[in-house]
Design a protein around this motif. Sequence first.
Motif, PDB file in Angstrom:
ATOM      1  N   ASP A  88       0.814  -1.223   0.000  1.00 14.92           N
ATOM      2  CA  ASP A  88       0.000   0.000   0.000  1.00 14.92           C
ATOM      3  C   ASP A  88       0.845   1.269   0.000  1.00 14.92           C
ATOM      4  N   PRO A  89       1.865   1.397   0.865  1.00 12.50           N
ATOM      5  CA  PRO A  89       2.719   2.591   0.783  1.00 12.50           C
ATOM      6  C   PRO A  89       3.401   2.738  -0.568  1.00 12.50           C
ATOM      7  N   VAL A  90       3.811   1.617  -1.178  1.00 11.09           N
ATOM      8  CA  VAL A  90       4.456   1.686  -2.488  1.00 11.09           C
ATOM      9  C   VAL A  90       3.467   2.165  -3.545  1.00 11.09           C
ATOM     10  N   LEU A  91       2.233   1.669  -3.497  1.00  9.53           N
ATOM     11  CA  LEU A  91       1.228   2.119  -4.463  1.00  9.53           C
ATOM     12  C   LEU A  91       0.936   3.605  -4.295  1.00  9.53           C
ATOM     13  N   ASP A  92       0.847   4.072  -3.056  1.00  5.57           N
ATOM     14  CA  ASP A  92       0.655   5.507  -2.819  1.00  5.57           C
ATOM     15  C   ASP A  92       1.858   6.298  -3.337  1.00  5.57           C
ATOM     16  N   ALA A  93       3.049   5.772  -3.095  1.00  5.45           N
ATOM     17  CA  ALA A  93       4.268   6.489  -3.472  1.00  5.45           C
ATOM     18  C   ALA A  93       4.447   6.572  -4.981  1.00  5.45           C
ATOM     19  N   THR A  94       3.964   5.572  -5.708  1.00  7.10           N
ATOM     20  CA  THR A  94       4.179   5.524  -7.153  1.00  7.10           C
ATOM     21  C   THR A  94       2.950   5.942  -7.948  1.00  7.10           C
ATOM     22  N   GLU A  95       1.938   6.456  -7.274  1.00  6.53           N
ATOM     23  CA  GLU A  95       0.721   6.892  -7.967  1.00  6.53           C
ATOM     24  C   GLU A  95       1.074   7.903  -9.057  1.00  6.53           C
ATOM     25  N   GLY A  96       0.655   7.603 -10.291  1.00 10.00           N
ATOM     26  CA  GLY A  96       0.912   8.492 -11.412  1.00 10.00           C
ATOM     27  C   GLY A  96       2.284   8.344 -12.042  1.00 10.00           C
ATOM     28  N   LEU A  97       3.169   7.540 -11.458  1.00  4.77           N
ATOM     29  CA  LEU A  97       4.511   7.363 -12.016  1.00  4.77           C
ATOM     30  C   LEU A  97       4.521   6.207 -13.020  1.00  4.77           C
ATOM     31  N   ASP A  98       5.370   6.334 -14.021  1.00  2.00           N
ATOM     32  CA  ASP A  98       5.426   5.369 -15.116  1.00  2.00           C
ATOM     33  C   ASP A  98       6.333   4.195 -14.748  1.00  2.00           C
ATOM     34  N   VAL A  99       5.919   3.419 -13.732  1.00  8.23           N
ATOM     35  CA  VAL A  99       6.716   2.286 -13.269  1.00  8.23           C
ATOM     36  C   VAL A  99       5.848   1.041 -13.160  1.00  8.23           C
ATOM     37  N   THR A 100       6.502  -0.094 -13.277  1.00 12.69           N
ATOM     38  CA  THR A 100       5.853  -1.372 -12.990  1.00 12.69           C
ATOM     39  C   THR A 100       5.976  -1.658 -11.501  1.00 12.69           C
ATOM     40  N   VAL A 101       4.886  -2.103 -10.884  1.00  9.68           N
ATOM     41  CA  VAL A 101       4.905  -2.506  -9.484  1.00  9.68           C
ATOM     42  C   VAL A 101       4.595  -3.993  -9.406  1.00  9.68           C
ATOM     43  N   LEU A 102       5.527  -4.750  -8.853  1.00  4.84           N
ATOM     44  CA  LEU A 102       5.331  -6.171  -8.586  1.00  4.84           C
ATOM     45  C   LEU A 102       5.095  -6.366  -7.092  1.00  4.84           C
TER      46      LEU A 102
END
Length: 303
Positions: free
Chosen positions: A195-209
């Motif tokens: 959850d913190p990672v998803l909040d931190a990367t919101e709107g960023l052009d990255v893949t989240v695994l």
Amino acid sequence: MDTMRDRFAPVVSRLLDEDPRVAVVLAEIGLADFAEARRRHPDRVINVGIREQLLVGAGAGLALTGLRPVVHTFASFLVERPFEQIKLDLGHQDVGAVLVSAAASFDWPAGGYTHMSPGDVALLDTLDGWTVHVPGHPDEAETLLRHAVAADDDKVYVRLSTQSNDRALPVDGTRFHTVREGRAGVVVAVGPLLDPVLDATEGLDVTVLYAATVRPFDAVTLRHATEAASPDVVLVEPYLAGTSVSTVNDALVDLPHRVLGLGVGRRELRRYGLVEEHVAAHGLDARSLRERIDGFLGVRVRA
């Protein structure tokens, strides 16, 4: 919402009823939660008292007789204090058990550093053949506990935490889950840090695994993600920073890449504080993660 540890005793109590091979070994911690199961199965719910070396040794002895022991206490007392018994009684004798910890890296700050174990996964990494599950939600913990007990004679570590993501994802005890796809890099979020990672990367052009099982490490999914994006990887782990950096390097050994390992720092925080304060002090809150991820990847906002 209940916690992962709230699920532990009910799930394992049902497994005791379902499978005559299952046994539970405790060192006082969590004993009250197994009161009813102990009445039903007095020969398979064993309390050794505050003797953590004996805790692991007794579990190994049960495994030698053909039982599937589930061994439980706080992480610092389960992995760090009886490490020699894990190494010899389980590893050297080549028998398996399911070690289930509580308190994670700093889930009970008032307990002080004796009850914190940010180095547990790194310590198990010095041994061969361990499966390590780090669930991020109580539903995932239940699924992975069942996977662990069903894994014949494998050596399995299940790391429970009071920290949790808002929703569970489908976990199978093997593969990473692709949550987002992007082109500027790959961020691997482990367990309750999704959850913190998803909040931190919101709107960023990255893949989240998302990784709820970190050993064995899912090199196939990581390689696939880096082939579709940049081969730069950020690891965000709820234990010692950099624990899985070598596994990423092994997975991408033939590819030029960079790795940033984020997690719990080595410096001891000597004030009790709150869990949230420890999270922030180690830079694992969403705001700090965004700064560190963006600073490493130079990520652009999605168009």
